[in-house]
Design a protein around this motif. Sequence first.
Motif, PDB file in Angstrom:
ATOM      1  N   HIS A  73      24.497  56.861  40.491  1.00 15.09           N
ATOM      2  CA  HIS A  73      25.834  57.413  40.360  1.00 15.09           C
ATOM      3  C   HIS A  73      26.836  56.889  41.398  1.00 15.09           C
ATOM      4  CE1 HIS A  73      28.481  61.223  39.562  1.00 15.09           C
ATOM      5  NE2 HIS A  73      28.992  60.138  39.057  1.00 15.09           N
ATOM      6  N   PRO A  74      26.468  56.771  42.696  1.00 10.95           N
ATOM      7  CA  PRO A  74      27.454  56.244  43.653  1.00 10.95           C
ATOM      8  C   PRO A  74      27.970  54.864  43.280  1.00 10.95           C
ATOM      9  CG  PRO A  74      25.654  57.292  44.826  1.00 10.95           C
ATOM     10  CD  PRO A  74      25.238  57.232  43.383  1.00 10.95           C
ATOM     11  N   ALA A  75      27.082  53.981  42.824  1.00  8.08           N
ATOM     12  CA  ALA A  75      27.521  52.633  42.438  1.00  8.08           C
ATOM     13  C   ALA A  75      28.446  52.688  41.230  1.00  8.08           C
ATOM     14  CB  ALA A  75      26.314  51.753  42.133  1.00  8.08           C
ATOM     15  N   PHE A  76      28.143  53.569  40.277  1.00  8.13           N
ATOM     16  CA  PHE A  76      28.993  53.711  39.092  1.00  8.13           C
ATOM     17  C   PHE A  76      30.387  54.191  39.484  1.00  8.13           C
ATOM     18  CE2 PHE A  76      30.677  56.523  35.759  1.00  8.13           C
ATOM     19  CZ  PHE A  76      30.816  55.597  34.724  1.00  8.13           C
ATOM     20  N   ARG A  77      30.451  55.199  40.336  1.00  4.95           N
ATOM     21  CA  ARG A  77      31.754  55.733  40.754  1.00  4.95           C
ATOM     22  C   ARG A  77      32.530  54.687  41.552  1.00  4.95           C
ATOM     23  NH1 ARG A  77      33.304  60.846  38.728  1.00  4.95           N
ATOM     24  NH2 ARG A  77      34.899  60.617  40.336  1.00  4.95           N
ATOM     25  N   TYR A  78      31.827  53.993  42.424  1.00  6.91           N
ATOM     26  CA  TYR A  78      32.472  52.957  43.227  1.00  6.91           C
ATOM     27  C   TYR A  78      33.041  51.866  42.323  1.00  6.91           C
ATOM     28  CZ  TYR A  78      32.919  49.097  46.582  1.00  6.91           C
ATOM     29  OH  TYR A  78      33.387  48.061  47.330  1.00  6.91           O
ATOM     30  N   SER A  79      32.260  51.464  41.335  1.00  6.48           N
ATOM     31  CA  SER A  79      32.705  50.414  40.426  1.00  6.48           C
ATOM     32  C   SER A  79      33.946  50.835  39.652  1.00  6.48           C
ATOM     33  CB  SER A  79      31.578  50.049  39.451  1.00  6.48           C
ATOM     34  OG  SER A  79      30.457  49.568  40.143  1.00  6.48           O
ATOM     35  N   CYS A  80      33.947  52.048  39.157  1.00  8.96           N
ATOM     36  CA  CYS A  80      35.082  52.528  38.359  1.00  8.96           C
ATOM     37  C   CYS A  80      36.376  52.567  39.166  1.00  8.96           C
ATOM     38  CB  CYS A  80      34.782  53.930  37.804  1.00  8.96           C
ATOM     39  SG  CYS A  80      33.531  53.946  36.512  1.00  8.96           S
ATOM     40  N   THR A  81      36.270  52.947  40.443  1.00  9.51           N
ATOM     41  CA  THR A  81      37.475  53.096  41.254  1.00  9.51           C
ATOM     42  C   THR A  81      37.866  51.824  42.006  1.00  9.51           C
ATOM     43  OG1 THR A  81      36.159  53.936  43.092  1.00  9.51           O
ATOM     44  CG2 THR A  81      37.099  55.565  41.589  1.00  9.51           C
ATOM     45  N   SER A  82      36.884  50.917  42.196  1.00 10.94           N
ATOM     46  CA  SER A  82      37.135  49.779  43.070  1.00 10.94           C
ATOM     47  C   SER A  82      37.380  48.453  42.363  1.00 10.94           C
ATOM     48  CB  SER A  82      35.957  49.605  44.039  1.00 10.94           C
ATOM     49  OG  SER A  82      35.839  50.738  44.851  1.00 10.94           O
ATOM     50  N   ILE A  83      36.741  48.226  41.243  1.00 11.34           N
ATOM     51  CA  ILE A  83      36.903  46.921  40.584  1.00 11.34           C
ATOM     52  C   ILE A  83      38.366  46.686  40.227  1.00 11.34           C
ATOM     53  CG2 ILE A  83      36.350  45.576  38.524  1.00 11.34           C
ATOM     54  CD1 ILE A  83      33.555  46.764  38.611  1.00 11.34           C
ATOM     55  N   ARG A  84      39.012  47.730  39.716  1.00  9.86           N
ATOM     56  CA  ARG A  84      40.436  47.595  39.382  1.00  9.86           C
ATOM     57  C   ARG A  84      41.249  47.254  40.621  1.00  9.86           C
ATOM     58  NH1 ARG A  84      40.971  52.170  37.378  1.00  9.86           N
ATOM     59  NH2 ARG A  84      41.813  53.268  39.184  1.00  9.86           N
ATOM     60  N   ASP A  85      40.943  47.910  41.741  1.00 11.47           N
ATOM     61  CA  ASP A  85      41.675  47.622  42.973  1.00 11.47           C
ATOM     62  C   ASP A  85      41.401  46.203  43.453  1.00 11.47           C
ATOM     63  OD1 ASP A  85      42.631  50.193  42.898  1.00 11.47           O
ATOM     64  OD2 ASP A  85      41.134  50.981  44.300  1.00 11.47           O
ATOM     65  N   ILE A  86      40.155  45.762  43.324  1.00 10.34           N
ATOM     66  CA  ILE A  86      39.787  44.423  43.768  1.00 10.34           C
ATOM     67  C   ILE A  86      40.525  43.370  42.957  1.00 10.34           C
ATOM     68  CG2 ILE A  86      37.882  42.755  43.798  1.00 10.34           C
ATOM     69  CD1 ILE A  86      36.056  45.123  44.567  1.00 10.34           C
ATOM     70  N   VAL A  87      40.514  43.527  41.632  1.00 11.83           N
ATOM     71  CA  VAL A  87      41.202  42.572  40.767  1.00 11.83           C
ATOM     72  C   VAL A  87      42.694  42.559  41.075  1.00 11.83           C
ATOM     73  CG1 VAL A  87      41.831  42.051  38.375  1.00 11.83           C
ATOM     74  CG2 VAL A  87      39.492  42.728  38.933  1.00 11.83           C
ATOM     75  N   SER A  88      43.260  43.744  41.302  1.00 10.68           N
ATOM     76  CA  SER A  88      44.687  43.838  41.607  1.00 10.68           C
ATOM     77  C   SER A  88      45.021  43.110  42.900  1.00 10.68           C
ATOM     78  CB  SER A  88      45.100  45.312  41.705  1.00 10.68           C
ATOM     79  OG  SER A  88      46.452  45.434  42.085  1.00 10.68           O
ATOM     80  N   ARG A  89      44.163  43.258  43.921  1.00 10.82           N
ATOM     81  CA  ARG A  89      44.398  42.589  45.208  1.00 10.82           C
ATOM     82  C   ARG A  89      44.344  41.072  45.044  1.00 10.82           C
ATOM     83  NH1 ARG A  89      39.973  44.506  48.941  1.00 10.82           N
ATOM     84  NH2 ARG A  89      40.816  42.877  50.254  1.00 10.82           N
ATOM     85  N   VAL A  90      43.350  40.620  44.291  1.00  9.09           N
ATOM     86  CA  VAL A  90      43.205  39.171  44.093  1.00  9.09           C
ATOM     87  C   VAL A  90      44.397  38.614  43.340  1.00  9.09           C
ATOM     88  CG1 VAL A  90      41.827  37.388  42.979  1.00  9.09           C
ATOM     89  CG2 VAL A  90      40.687  39.241  44.193  1.00  9.09           C
ATOM     90  N   MET A  91      44.847  39.308  42.297  1.00  8.91           N
ATOM     91  CA  MET A  91      45.978  38.844  41.520  1.00  8.91           C
ATOM     92  C   MET A  91      47.251  38.804  42.352  1.00  8.91           C
ATOM     93  SD  MET A  91      44.750  37.930  38.695  1.00  8.91           S
ATOM     94  CE  MET A  91      46.309  37.575  37.881  1.00  8.91           C
ATOM     95  N   ARG A  92      47.453  39.817  43.183  1.00  7.72           N
ATOM     96  CA  ARG A  92      48.614  39.821  44.062  1.00  7.72           C
ATOM     97  C   ARG A  92      48.560  38.667  45.027  1.00  7.72           C
ATOM     98  NH1 ARG A  92      47.740  45.456  44.425  1.00  7.72           N
ATOM     99  NH2 ARG A  92      46.883  45.186  46.531  1.00  7.72           N
ATOM    100  N   LYS A  93      47.354  38.393  45.536  1.00 15.35           N
ATOM    101  CA  LYS A  93      47.190  37.281  46.472  1.00 15.35           C
ATOM    102  C   LYS A  93      47.497  35.947  45.787  1.00 15.35           C
ATOM    103  CE  LYS A  93      45.540  35.597  50.433  1.00 15.35           C
ATOM    104  NZ  LYS A  93      46.109  35.896  51.741  1.00 15.35           N
ATOM    105  N   LEU A  94      46.980  35.775  44.581  1.00 16.38           N
ATOM    106  CA  LEU A  94      47.200  34.538  43.862  1.00 16.38           C
ATOM    107  C   LEU A  94      48.675  34.354  43.511  1.00 16.38           C
ATOM    108  CD1 LEU A  94      44.074  34.497  41.515  1.00 16.38           C
ATOM    109  CD2 LEU A  94      44.467  33.104  43.552  1.00 16.38           C
ATOM    110  N   ARG A  95      49.321  35.430  43.089  1.00 13.26           N
ATOM    111  CA  ARG A  95      50.738  35.357  42.763  1.00 13.26           C
ATOM    112  C   ARG A  95      51.558  35.020  44.016  1.00 13.26           C
ATOM    113  NH1 ARG A  95      49.710  39.851  39.272  1.00 13.26           N
ATOM    114  NH2 ARG A  95      50.336  41.290  40.924  1.00 13.26           N
ATOM    115  N   GLY A  96      51.147  35.589  45.133  1.00 15.31           N
ATOM    116  CA  GLY A  96      51.866  35.287  46.379  1.00 15.31           C
ATOM    117  C   GLY A  96      51.699  33.848  46.795  1.00 15.31           C
ATOM    118  N   GLU A  97      50.511  33.281  46.585  1.00 14.10           N
ATOM    119  CA  GLU A  97      50.270  31.893  46.955  1.00 14.10           C
ATOM    120  C   GLU A  97      51.017  30.933  46.022  1.00 14.10           C
ATOM    121  OE1 GLU A  97      45.752  32.667  48.639  1.00 14.10           O
ATOM    122  OE2 GLU A  97      46.075  31.536  46.785  1.00 14.10           O
ATOM    123  N   SER A  98      51.157  31.323  44.749  1.00  7.58           N
ATOM    124  CA  SER A  98      51.801  30.423  43.806  1.00  7.58           C
ATOM    125  C   SER A  98      53.298  30.593  43.767  1.00  7.58           C
ATOM    126  CB  SER A  98      51.236  30.664  42.388  1.00  7.58           C
ATOM    127  OG  SER A  98      51.506  31.989  41.962  1.00  7.58           O
ATOM    128  N   GLY A  99      53.754  31.747  44.267  1.00  6.99           N
ATOM    129  CA  GLY A  99      55.188  32.014  44.210  1.00  6.99           C
ATOM    130  C   GLY A  99      55.884  31.806  45.492  1.00  6.99           C
TER     131      GLY A  99
END
Length: 389
Positions: A363-389
């Motif tokens: 259960h801890p891994a499931f909860r962590y995944s649900c709340t964190s993967i979205r945040d991780i992807v969002s951080r990476v996308m923001r970083k990539l957009r910042g590098e390209s923009g």
Amino acid sequence: MNQPYVIILANGLNGLGAVRSAADAGLRTYTLLTSQTDLSAYSRYSQYRFILPANPGVEDVRSVLNQLHRNEDGPGVLLACSDLAAELLGKLKTEGYSNHHLIVPSSETTEILNDKKLECRSMEEGGITLPKTYYELASDTPESFPLIIKPRTFREYAVLGAKNVIVNSQAEFEDFREDFRGKLDRFIAQEVIEGEDDNLWVCNVTFDLNRQLSACFVFNRLGTMPSHYGVTSLAISRENQALRDECAKIGEALNYAGPAMIEFKKDRNSGNYYYIETNPRLGMCNWFDTRCGINNILACTRIAYGNKVAFAPQKNNRLYWNFFGDLVARLEDRENLFAIAFRYIRLLRYRRVAALFYWKDPHPAFRYSCTSIRDIVSRVMRKLRGESG
């Protein structure tokens, strides 16, 4: 008396690992949390939980502990999983609290270790090898760069806005001085020891009441989050007698009892090991310890109840892996995707210990995944957009 039990002041991965390690040892567990969404709250092994205030004081902790003592009709073993928890238990020990076993260093030792300035000066006096360290940032003149600037205590993380900052030149150092004018006494700076992440080593240890090293698990970091200067995201268990000897010396110098996490870095040029820090609490990767045969939670409990500590040699060449954390750290460090994939494929030959997932306690891994993967992807996308923009 009743079956031995532990009381874990839990926090994040440290706390989750401690709860699982206690269950692995057959110990009953009470968990003290400061958040309903802490990872330990979702563990099936954390059936008995108490919620403390977000920033608890000694009285908040003492109230719960006294209640447990009455209910159990006997003492448990107190274990800290954060700097704040270690500080609270140190204060209880100084006050002479005796309703539960406090296998922790004195408040004085904890205060030294929770303040980088006091800690490094104490280690220098004890003959421990440190990187070149600067204590008076307003006036010291660094001899070389890069430097890593560290808050003196965990309370200064908010002042700095990070756990540390790297400055690569005198100009950057002067900019730092200007930005933090009037607050420079809240930081120290150290020379960055040459070497990649795999030059970083960690020892998760337990010292007994005679200040002797009773348990020691050694691992070699392979990745951190953030890269190079963060917490462990990838590691492998490896024997290192030189570091075991150094830990024993540190424990005696500090007159230390209880669990600790001691960090070193090997200079890639000289081959010398440099002391980085001691955290006066359970290490974040304590579940890794347990899965490799060295259960520091059990060691503390045996010491508390007057029993001997005897473990077989640690199991080496096992891998600790926080997959998502390690992946994001490497992407943010601009590591090539193909290089990352090749590295991970090569690591599949090792037996792995996941930072979060455990099939008996998913259960801890499931909860962590649900709340964190979205945040991780969002951080990476923001970083990539910042590098390209």
